[in-house]
Design an enzyme around this catalytic site. Sequence first.
Site, PDB file in Angstrom:
ATOM      1  N   ARG A 294       0.882  -1.094  -0.010  1.00  0.00           N
ATOM      2  CA  ARG A 294      -0.107   0.180   0.056  1.00  0.00           C
ATOM      3  C   ARG A 294       0.880   1.262  -0.093  1.00  0.00           C
ATOM      4  O   ARG A 294       1.216   1.738   1.152  1.00  0.00           O
ATOM      5  CB  ARG A 294      -0.869  -0.068   1.231  1.00  0.00           C
ATOM      6  CG  ARG A 294      -2.075   0.863   1.041  1.00  0.00           C
ATOM      7  CD  ARG A 294      -2.626   1.341   2.377  1.00  0.00           C
ATOM      8  NE  ARG A 294      -1.877   2.109   3.243  1.00  0.00           N
ATOM      9  CZ  ARG A 294      -1.794   2.005   4.600  1.00  0.00           C
ATOM     10  NH1 ARG A 294      -2.604   1.349   5.166  1.00  0.00           N
ATOM     11  NH2 ARG A 294      -0.946   2.978   5.099  1.00  0.00           N
ATOM     12  N   HIS A 298      -3.882   4.527   3.973  1.00  0.00           N
ATOM     13  CA  HIS A 298      -4.940   4.071   4.164  1.00  0.00           C
ATOM     14  C   HIS A 298      -5.988   4.661   3.408  1.00  0.00           C
ATOM     15  O   HIS A 298      -6.987   3.949   2.645  1.00  0.00           O
ATOM     16  CB  HIS A 298      -5.282   3.765   5.364  1.00  0.00           C
ATOM     17  CG  HIS A 298      -6.762   2.955   5.736  1.00  0.00           C
ATOM     18  ND1 HIS A 298      -6.833   1.685   5.104  1.00  0.00           N
ATOM     19  CD2 HIS A 298      -8.019   3.361   5.870  1.00  0.00           C
ATOM     20  CE1 HIS A 298      -8.149   1.191   5.233  1.00  0.00           C
ATOM     21  NE2 HIS A 298      -8.790   2.342   5.839  1.00  0.00           N
ATOM     22  N   TYR A 307       3.186   6.130  11.665  1.00  0.00           N
ATOM     23  CA  TYR A 307       3.325   4.678  12.036  1.00  0.00           C
ATOM     24  C   TYR A 307       4.377   3.681  11.229  1.00  0.00           C
ATOM     25  O   TYR A 307       4.260   2.720  11.801  1.00  0.00           O
ATOM     26  CB  TYR A 307       2.114   4.236  12.336  1.00  0.00           C
ATOM     27  CG  TYR A 307       1.072   3.902  11.194  1.00  0.00           C
ATOM     28  CD1 TYR A 307       1.321   3.024  10.261  1.00  0.00           C
ATOM     29  CD2 TYR A 307       0.021   5.022  10.998  1.00  0.00           C
ATOM     30  CE1 TYR A 307       0.396   2.902   9.099  1.00  0.00           C
ATOM     31  CE2 TYR A 307      -0.747   4.906   9.775  1.00  0.00           C
ATOM     32  CZ  TYR A 307      -0.466   3.849   8.961  1.00  0.00           C
ATOM     33  OH  TYR A 307      -1.458   3.865   7.758  1.00  0.00           O
TER      34      TYR A 307
HETATM   35  C1  LIG Z   1     -15.196  -5.400  10.995  1.00  0.00           C
HETATM   36  C2  LIG Z   1     -14.418  -4.022  10.995  1.00  0.00           C
HETATM   37  N1  LIG Z   1     -13.288  -3.706  11.669  1.00  0.00           N
HETATM   38  C3  LIG Z   1     -12.526  -2.556  11.644  1.00  0.00           C
HETATM   39  C4  LIG Z   1     -12.975  -1.811  10.597  1.00  0.00           C
HETATM   40  C5  LIG Z   1     -12.004  -0.496  10.214  1.00  0.00           C
HETATM   41  N2  LIG Z   1     -11.260  -0.594   9.211  1.00  0.00           N
HETATM   42  C6  LIG Z   1     -11.736  -0.279   7.920  1.00  0.00           C
HETATM   43  S1  LIG Z   1     -10.432  -0.794   6.735  1.00  0.00           S
HETATM   44  C7  LIG Z   1      -9.571  -1.525   7.883  1.00  0.00           C
HETATM   45  C8  LIG Z   1      -8.074  -2.433   7.450  1.00  0.00           C
HETATM   46  C9  LIG Z   1      -8.596  -3.015   6.583  1.00  0.00           C
HETATM   47  O1  LIG Z   1      -7.164  -3.667   6.158  1.00  0.00           O
HETATM   48  P1  LIG Z   1      -7.121  -4.590   5.091  1.00  0.00           P
HETATM   49  O2  LIG Z   1      -7.944  -5.717   5.062  1.00  0.00           O
HETATM   50  O3  LIG Z   1      -5.540  -5.025   4.974  1.00  0.00           O
HETATM   51  O4  LIG Z   1      -7.280  -3.887   3.757  1.00  0.00           O
HETATM   52  P2  LIG Z   1      -6.419  -2.709   3.084  1.00  0.00           P
HETATM   53  O5  LIG Z   1      -6.865  -1.249   3.733  1.00  0.00           O
HETATM   54  O6  LIG Z   1      -5.045  -2.678   3.195  1.00  0.00           O
HETATM   55  O7  LIG Z   1      -6.727  -2.503   1.604  1.00  0.00           O
HETATM   56  C10 LIG Z   1     -10.169  -1.534   9.234  1.00  0.00           C
HETATM   57  C11 LIG Z   1      -9.528  -2.062  10.373  1.00  0.00           C
HETATM   58  C12 LIG Z   1     -14.190  -2.073   9.689  1.00  0.00           C
HETATM   59  N3  LIG Z   1     -14.503  -1.444   8.570  1.00  0.00           N
HETATM   60  N4  LIG Z   1     -14.641  -3.180   9.790  1.00  0.00           N
END
Ligand SMILES: Cc1ncc(C[n+]2csc(CCOP(=O)(O)OP(=O)(O)O)c2C)c(N)n1
Length: 395
Positions: A294, A298, A307
């Site tokens: 990435r 985010h 971080y």
């Molecule tokens: C069940 C849940 N927990 C927490 C969140 C908050 N949240 C949104 S995106 C994210 C991280 C997702 O990371 P990843 O699956 O690696 O996808 P990326 O953003 O790296 O594409 C989090 C913790 C959420 N949307 N849903």
Amino acid sequence: MSLEDSPADAPENTGGAALNPKNSAFNYFEGSPEEKALGLFSIVGAEGSFSEEDVQRIPRELALRIYDGMLTVRVVDRRMMALQRQGRISFYGEALGQEAAVVGSAAALNAEDWLVPALREAGAGLYHGLPLAKYLAQIFGNAADVTKGRQMPCHPCDRDTNYVVMSSVVSTQIMHAVGIAMGMKLQGHSGRMCIGYMGDGGTSEPDFHTALNFAGVMQPPVVLVCQNNQWAISTPGSSQTASQTIAVKGLGYGVESLRADGNDALAVYEVTRYAAEKARRGDGPTFIELLTYRVSAHSSSDDPSRYRDESITLEWRERRDPLQRMLGFLTAQGWLDVAGAAAREVALEEKVRELIQAQEGVPMPSLESLFDDVFEAPTWLLDEQRESLLAEDRS
Ligand SMILES: Cc1ncc(C[n+]2csc(CCOP(=O)(O)OP(=O)(O)O)c2C)c(N)n1
Ligand SMILES: [Mg+2]
């Protein structure tokens, strides 16, 4: 820090060994289940090298279409981030550095296949036929938005191209993808499949395990793709899992699992094509891990410099850029030159600018529309609330 020290090459937990024991990359598919899930399939290497034997199967038109799809993601993301910083849209999540994973996988789909995205696959939708104007309308949340401004930006959907709206609750969409594929199976395998995406963070959610288990037992025509970009907001891959690779988790559920270089669009296309064809034949599900990074924050609400070590990000941005790698391949084949690529980018910029202008001019959904779609026939209570709100708005 050298690239060799970066998480993809020397990962603490999630990287695994770059294992490609055969001569041709295509022999990868004949490897043992463990070799496929622990290895890293690539066609065009990080330094741009490839073997003639491996690229014979990639038609020129397809390679150029994939490049254009990746360029579209890059250009649209760049413009959207600028709009967000100017206060013209509220929120945006980029796929910077992940364009090969997003578009290479979508390129393996047929028109009648279904697509269930996670956070960063709008570009897959665009490649699959979601009109860019519709996507922009959703980001502005205007009256042309099919969801009437009720979703956060970056949550497009398109019934015409079987592009399902992203479910923001991480990993719930993996179940949706498996369920849609199960529906296809119950209807008698009509040569369609469903692709469902997730991030590396999504693999720690219970829904991931439930979905994989169900897929292993019921064998629906589903392809589950994990874009392992090595971060889940501020959580690094090393804190996410102690598994040697993410792909290998699929083996525990009896699901064939593949692992490819997610910044190599041709490798992504080939693994997804293999899995999609298998699904359409009725030969069951596949789990694919695409190793990428990435490069962006985010989302527009995040500052990763707080971080993580951004010198690693810089390495990925400058030395592993998927668009540059694809352009290097196209140039080496004599299918596109640098001037031609620049002209394509300028034309795309112009098209995107015009579409933005048009969508920014569309009014917001009417206040009254807030009450649409709640019930098939509005209840007296809802009618009363609507009248009351409209009266207040008039006063
Ligand atoms: C069940 C849940 N927990 C927490 C969140 C908050 N949240 C949104 S995106 C994210 C991280 C997702 O990371 P990843 O699956 O690696 O996808 P990326 O953003 O790296 O594409 C989090 C913790 C959420 N949307 N849903
Ligand atoms: Mg992630």
